[in-house]
Design an enzyme around this catalytic site. Sequence first.
Site, short mmCIF file in Angstrom:
data_model
loop_
_atom_site.label_atom_id
_atom_site.label_comp_id
_atom_site.label_asym_id
_atom_site.label_seq_id
_atom_site.Cartn_x
_atom_site.Cartn_y
_atom_site.Cartn_z
N ARG A 168 51.64 184.21 19.75
CA ARG A 168 51.95 184.60 18.37
C ARG A 168 53.31 185.31 18.28
O ARG A 168 53.50 186.22 17.47
CB ARG A 168 50.86 185.52 17.78
CG ARG A 168 49.48 184.88 17.67
CD ARG A 168 49.46 183.72 16.70
NE ARG A 168 48.12 183.28 16.41
CZ ARG A 168 47.45 182.36 17.11
NH1 ARG A 168 48.01 181.75 18.14
NH2 ARG A 168 46.23 182.00 16.76
N SER A 242 43.78 185.26 10.81
CA SER A 242 43.57 186.44 11.67
C SER A 242 44.57 187.52 11.27
O SER A 242 45.78 187.27 11.26
CB SER A 242 43.81 186.10 13.14
OG SER A 242 42.95 185.09 13.57
N GLU A 344 48.92 190.74 13.30
CA GLU A 344 49.59 189.44 13.43
C GLU A 344 50.36 189.12 12.14
O GLU A 344 51.44 188.54 12.16
CB GLU A 344 48.54 188.35 13.68
CG GLU A 344 49.16 186.97 13.83
CD GLU A 344 48.19 185.83 13.60
OE1 GLU A 344 47.28 185.65 14.43
OE2 GLU A 344 48.33 185.13 12.58
#
Length: 348
Positions: A168, A242, A344
């Site tokens: 990520r 998420s 995130e």
Amino acid sequence: MQVLNNFSLQQYNTFGIDVSSRYFATFSDERTLQEILEYRNQLPVDANAATLILGGGSNILFTKNYDGLVLKNEMKGIAVVKEDEEYVYVKAGAGENWHQFVLYCIAQNWAGLENLSLIPGCVGASPIQNIGAYGVEIKDVFDSLDAFHLQDKKMIHFTADDCAFGYRESVFKKQCKHQFAICSVQYRLRKRPLFNTSYGAIEQELEKMGVHELSVKAVSDAVIRIRSSKLPDPKVIGNAGSFFKNPEVPSVIYDKLKQQYPSIAGYTLPNGNVKLAAGWLIEHSGPKPGVSWKGYRIGNSGCHEKQALVLVNLGGAEGNEIYDLSESIIASVHEKFGVLLEREVNIL
Ligand code: FAD
Ligand code: EPU
């Protein structure tokens, strides 16, 4: 070229947060982007400094109005650039919808993107956080990209090494943050598929579907079915997928946690560390003893009932309500497990 003032971004972020940008414009080619950037020089200094390139708004939480220029990337086009025996190199405009692009590739029987089906957003954002799902990340199929430097006003070519992909992560979330407009991305797709069904749920879903012979379409369908069963559709409930990353801890820490919490979810990485499931940590902590965050609501914000890692706008939430909920979750997970969650989602 048209630059709009005080433009509502509510339809432009999947959390559905009701904020506006001081200036807003779209561009579908490099020349228009250049013109807007020239025009930007005439704007007040503070607005001139802040420029946000927007894709589908599916990985952003706006906590206030954007006091600058939002540029929605609508550069389109899909083309085969070259091919050899094994691979086809496909270039896509940054403004192409990601899932539609995946479906297009699947229809041509080009393999590599099937596990990444149904991820919201645009092609241009796919390298930003090296999107990943079901055992595949963009870096596995990435060839190169072209991005326009917003200050120097020139196009730069990035190879995979230049992008410094991580979990990520990429250079575009670090030293190059907000400096470039990614205009096109080139992917290297396989003519003969190399299936990755290592993520247990895919095998099970294929079984349920009665699939005996693998195909890129079948894997894509399985992924779509799994995702639809647990992730909320942003058109129905505002969210950005998420909210946190899955944290990585040394194996000694994991072993201690495992002794105390035998059901804790995690898997060992090639470097020996363990990636913990943040969803498990959140589900097993809460606002007060005996109460889980999973399915919990504070005002108009909440933690999704089927996936604790997904924070949701239950209707009319302000960005700060969701941000404050994320702060409380970070604090309680840290207090209970000694593990620090990292967001995130991009906070603005
Ligand atoms: P945006 O939210 O518009 O932008 C994200 C960031 O990238 C911002 O900082 C923005 O400035 C920058 N940016 C966007 N486009 C450009 C560009 N062309 N040039 C320069 N900068 C740009 N992510 C995963 O990795 N895996 C998943 O499985 C996944 N599942 C999701 C499920 C749901 C239901 C939702 C809502 C989100 C999910 N996400 C997932 C997160 C999200 O879909 C991805 O991060 C996606 O790539 C974001 O694309 P976007 O176009 O919406 O980016
Ligand atoms: N879990 C729980 N409770 C929950 C949610 C999850 O205990 O409420 C545990 C379960 O044990 C489950 C494990 O967590 O087996 C993993 O859950 P899941 O398979 O749903 O995946 P995830 O780790 O929560 C990650 C990505 C997703 C990606 C899926 C599938 C991150 C931060 N998230 O989620 O990406 O789609 O795997 O590969 O890595 C996103 O980035 O926005 C995103 C949705």
